[in-house]
Motif scaffolding. Structure first.
Motif, PDB file in Angstrom:
ATOM      1  N   LYS A 103     139.589 -10.009  71.534  1.00  0.00           N
ATOM      2  CA  LYS A 103     139.127 -11.348  71.931  1.00  0.00           C
ATOM      3  C   LYS A 103     139.244 -11.524  73.440  1.00  0.00           C
ATOM      4  CE  LYS A 103     137.965 -13.040  67.938  1.00  0.00           C
ATOM      5  NZ  LYS A 103     138.015 -11.771  67.210  1.00  0.00           N
ATOM      6  N   TYR A 104     140.331 -11.022  74.023  1.00  0.00           N
ATOM      7  CA  TYR A 104     140.514 -11.197  75.464  1.00  0.00           C
ATOM      8  C   TYR A 104     139.469 -10.402  76.253  1.00  0.00           C
ATOM      9  CZ  TYR A 104     142.321 -11.285  80.137  1.00  0.00           C
ATOM     10  OH  TYR A 104     142.409 -11.450  81.497  1.00  0.00           O
ATOM     11  N   ASN A 105     139.326  -9.116  75.933  1.00  0.00           N
ATOM     12  CA  ASN A 105     138.404  -8.263  76.694  1.00  0.00           C
ATOM     13  C   ASN A 105     136.938  -8.638  76.485  1.00  0.00           C
ATOM     14  OD1 ASN A 105     140.413  -6.724  77.880  1.00  0.00           O
ATOM     15  ND2 ASN A 105     140.452  -5.221  76.225  1.00  0.00           N
ATOM     16  N   SER A 106     136.608  -9.144  75.291  1.00  0.00           N
ATOM     17  CA  SER A 106     135.209  -9.460  74.991  1.00  0.00           C
ATOM     18  C   SER A 106     134.776 -10.820  75.530  1.00  0.00           C
ATOM     19  CB  SER A 106     134.977  -9.425  73.473  1.00  0.00           C
ATOM     20  OG  SER A 106     135.208  -8.144  72.958  1.00  0.00           O
ATOM     21  N   TYR A 107     135.673 -11.804  75.534  1.00  0.00           N
ATOM     22  CA  TYR A 107     135.252 -13.170  75.822  1.00  0.00           C
ATOM     23  C   TYR A 107     136.010 -13.835  76.977  1.00  0.00           C
ATOM     24  CZ  TYR A 107     133.502 -12.236  71.139  1.00  0.00           C
ATOM     25  OH  TYR A 107     132.903 -11.644  70.054  1.00  0.00           O
ATOM     26  N   ILE A 108     137.329 -13.693  77.016  1.00  0.00           N
ATOM     27  CA  ILE A 108     138.107 -14.419  78.028  1.00  0.00           C
ATOM     28  C   ILE A 108     137.980 -13.764  79.404  1.00  0.00           C
ATOM     29  CG2 ILE A 108     140.423 -15.152  78.716  1.00  0.00           C
ATOM     30  CD1 ILE A 108     141.094 -15.367  75.720  1.00  0.00           C
ATOM     31  N   LYS A 109     138.234 -12.476  79.475  1.00  0.00           N
ATOM     32  CA  LYS A 109     138.205 -11.783  80.766  1.00  0.00           C
ATOM     33  C   LYS A 109     136.853 -11.879  81.465  1.00  0.00           C
ATOM     34  CE  LYS A 109     139.101  -7.299  82.940  1.00  0.00           C
ATOM     35  NZ  LYS A 109     139.505  -5.884  82.677  1.00  0.00           N
ATOM     36  N   PRO A 110     135.739 -11.574  80.794  1.00  0.00           N
ATOM     37  CA  PRO A 110     134.453 -11.628  81.519  1.00  0.00           C
ATOM     38  C   PRO A 110     134.016 -13.024  81.912  1.00  0.00           C
ATOM     39  CG  PRO A 110     134.102 -11.127  79.195  1.00  0.00           C
ATOM     40  CD  PRO A 110     135.563 -11.047  79.422  1.00  0.00           C
ATOM     41  N   ASN A 111     134.488 -14.049  81.227  1.00  0.00           N
ATOM     42  CA  ASN A 111     134.062 -15.421  81.526  1.00  0.00           C
ATOM     43  C   ASN A 111     134.989 -16.147  82.499  1.00  0.00           C
ATOM     44  OD1 ASN A 111     131.608 -16.172  79.794  1.00  0.00           O
ATOM     45  ND2 ASN A 111     132.939 -15.163  78.306  1.00  0.00           N
ATOM     46  N   TRP A 112     136.311 -15.976  82.333  1.00  0.00           N
ATOM     47  CA  TRP A 112     137.245 -16.770  83.139  1.00  0.00           C
ATOM     48  C   TRP A 112     138.383 -15.975  83.765  1.00  0.00           C
ATOM     49  CZ3 TRP A 112     136.841 -18.115  77.692  1.00  0.00           C
ATOM     50  CH2 TRP A 112     135.748 -18.934  77.425  1.00  0.00           C
ATOM     51  N   GLY A 113     138.423 -14.659  83.531  1.00  0.00           N
ATOM     52  CA  GLY A 113     139.537 -13.860  84.032  1.00  0.00           C
ATOM     53  C   GLY A 113     139.719 -13.924  85.529  1.00  0.00           C
ATOM     54  N   HIS A 114     138.628 -14.115  86.271  1.00  0.00           N
ATOM     55  CA  HIS A 114     138.694 -14.136  87.733  1.00  0.00           C
ATOM     56  C   HIS A 114     139.182 -15.472  88.283  1.00  0.00           C
ATOM     57  CE1 HIS A 114     134.904 -16.008  86.647  1.00  0.00           C
ATOM     58  NE2 HIS A 114     134.873 -16.587  87.839  1.00  0.00           N
ATOM     59  N   LEU A 115     139.207 -16.517  87.454  1.00  0.00           N
ATOM     60  CA  LEU A 115     139.584 -17.857  87.927  1.00  0.00           C
ATOM     61  C   LEU A 115     141.087 -17.988  88.126  1.00  0.00           C
ATOM     62  CD1 LEU A 115     137.418 -20.142  85.610  1.00  0.00           C
ATOM     63  CD2 LEU A 115     136.951 -19.530  87.985  1.00  0.00           C
ATOM     64  N   LYS A 116     141.482 -18.808  89.104  1.00  0.00           N
ATOM     65  CA  LYS A 116     142.892 -19.182  89.219  1.00  0.00           C
ATOM     66  C   LYS A 116     143.265 -19.998  87.981  1.00  0.00           C
ATOM     67  CE  LYS A 116     143.826 -17.616  93.413  1.00  0.00           C
ATOM     68  NZ  LYS A 116     143.858 -18.515  94.565  1.00  0.00           N
ATOM     69  N   LEU A 117     144.506 -19.888  87.562  1.00  0.00           N
ATOM     70  CA  LEU A 117     144.961 -20.654  86.400  1.00  0.00           C
ATOM     71  C   LEU A 117     144.647 -22.137  86.543  1.00  0.00           C
ATOM     72  CD1 LEU A 117     148.440 -18.987  85.743  1.00  0.00           C
ATOM     73  CD2 LEU A 117     146.524 -19.012  84.143  1.00  0.00           C
ATOM     74  N   THR A 118     144.779 -22.644  87.754  1.00  0.00           N
ATOM     75  CA  THR A 118     144.576 -24.074  87.998  1.00  0.00           C
ATOM     76  C   THR A 118     143.104 -24.469  88.076  1.00  0.00           C
ATOM     77  OG1 THR A 118     144.878 -23.588  90.349  1.00  0.00           O
ATOM     78  CG2 THR A 118     146.793 -24.437  89.155  1.00  0.00           C
ATOM     79  N   ALA A 119     142.208 -23.478  88.144  1.00  0.00           N
ATOM     80  CA  ALA A 119     140.785 -23.786  88.296  1.00  0.00           C
ATOM     81  C   ALA A 119     140.066 -23.945  86.956  1.00  0.00           C
ATOM     82  CB  ALA A 119     140.098 -22.690  89.118  1.00  0.00           C
TER      83      ALA A 119
END
Length: 352
Positions: A103-119
């Motif tokens: 779930k992380y590699n398929s959906y979370i990382k490519p969509n929001w992984g680069h964002l700061k936690l606060t963003a």
């Protein structure tokens, strides 16, 4: 002592001017790492005592420094997910690790992984969910992984608020079981050859989960008393204890299940530890993918029986027992549920 060992690293924990400062740092448990983190703790103390931000700037990602000097959180979601994963994976089963990673590699990382936690904002998740062609179940599982990362960051005081709390669960569609009829069961069993015939007959007449079927050992079977002790779950070749206490159980064997075991006892497969062995490799199964793809599916196609996953054998057993008037609590115990709530919810239309 301000530096203490924890699972996966060390915790720096000290108080200055009635303010408590605490930070978890992933690191191996050895003398060199301990000394490095002790030195780091001393620098933290000096920077805070002297109110020297120049010293503090040496550790821009430190939670303690961020708190002491009110600096912005510099962790990206991907960076903090690595911290969360390292610290928590020891408590997870193999299947949990695989599911979270997917779930992380398929959906979370490519969509929001680069964002700061606060963003990150809850609306970003909802926007993604509205466009992707995924089931509500998969969306909710992705939400759960993201939420756990943020809960850890919030509890560690890396962030002041947790935006994932604002993401609502998506409504999941409830699908009723589609059990096989007695005629379909007879046709399937008649068509199959040993040991596939015994495997699926046993599945139809015990309702065991796939991992429980693959993990069953001859030492777990008592043919004289017609019972089987369910103690092992085999997932991707890894032997685990069943996930819940209710799943560790002793089941009463239907006569058809007993007949399957007797047939295997008289064959060459009885010399192995596992009851069900792959006849092509003469080794134990690691998973049931091959059974489903090369045995189950072609058999249903040949017999012109509408396709259902092999897991419907479990649903078939439950509906069959309830139709015969078995006590729902007995059925729940046979299937490894701690109470009959799941039986009532899933198989209600078969209960008089």
């Amino acid at each position: 002592m301000s530096v203490k060992k924890v699972n996966g690293g060390y915790v720096i924990d000290f108080t200055i001017n009635n303010k408590r400062f605490r930070e978890t740092i992933p690191a191996p448990h050895n003398k060199k790492a301990f000394q490095r983190i002790e030195d780091q703790e001393k620098i933290y103390r000096m920077a805070i005592s002297l109110d020297d931000k120049g010293i503090a700037d040496r550790f821009p990602n430190s939670k303690i420094i961020q708190k002491a000097f009110n600096t912005e959180c510099n962790y990206t979601i991907h960076e903090y997910s690595n911290i969360w994963f390292r610290q928590k994976q020891r408590n997870w089963s193999h299947t949990t690790i695989r599911g979270y990673t997917q779930k992380y590699n398929s959906y979370i990382k490519p969509n929001w992984g680069h964002l700061k936690l606060t963003a990150f904002k809850a609306s970003m998740f909802d926007e993604w969910a509205s466009q992707i062609k995924l089931s509500a179940k998969s969306i909710n599982e992705t939400r759960n992984v993201l939420k756990q990362i943020y809960v850890r960051a919030y509890n560690d005081e890396v962030i002041d608020r947790n935006p994932t709390l604002l993401i609502e669960r998506y409504k999941q569609t409830h699908y009723e079981p589609t059990p096989f009829t007695n005629d379909e069961i007879d046709r399937i069993i008649t068509e199959l050859q040993q040991p596939y015939r015994e495997f699926f007959q046993f599945a139809f007449f015990t309702g065991l989960r796939t991992g429980e079927l693959l993990g069953l050992r001859w030492e777990d079977v008592d043919l004289r008393r017609k019972v089987a002790h369910i103690r092992v779950n085999l997932i991707n070749g890894i032997e685990k204890s069943p996930k819940t206490t209710g799943s560790i159980r002793t089941i009463q064997l239907h006569q058809k299940a007993v007949e399957s075991l007797i047939a295997l006892k008289k064959s060459d497969f009885s010399k192995f530890r596992r009851v069900f062995i792959n006849p092509k490799t003469m080794t134990e199964y690691k998973n049931a993918d091959g059974l489903r793809k090369y045995i189950w599916k072609p058999t249903l196609n040949k017999l012109n029986i509408s396709y259902r996953y092999p897991y419907q054998c479990r649903h078939t057993y439950a509906s069959m027992m309830l139709t015969q008037g078995k006590n729902p609590m007995w059925v729940a115990k046979q299937m490894g549920h701690v109470d009959w709530g799941m039986i009532r919810k899933t198989y209600g239309r078969w209960i008089e």
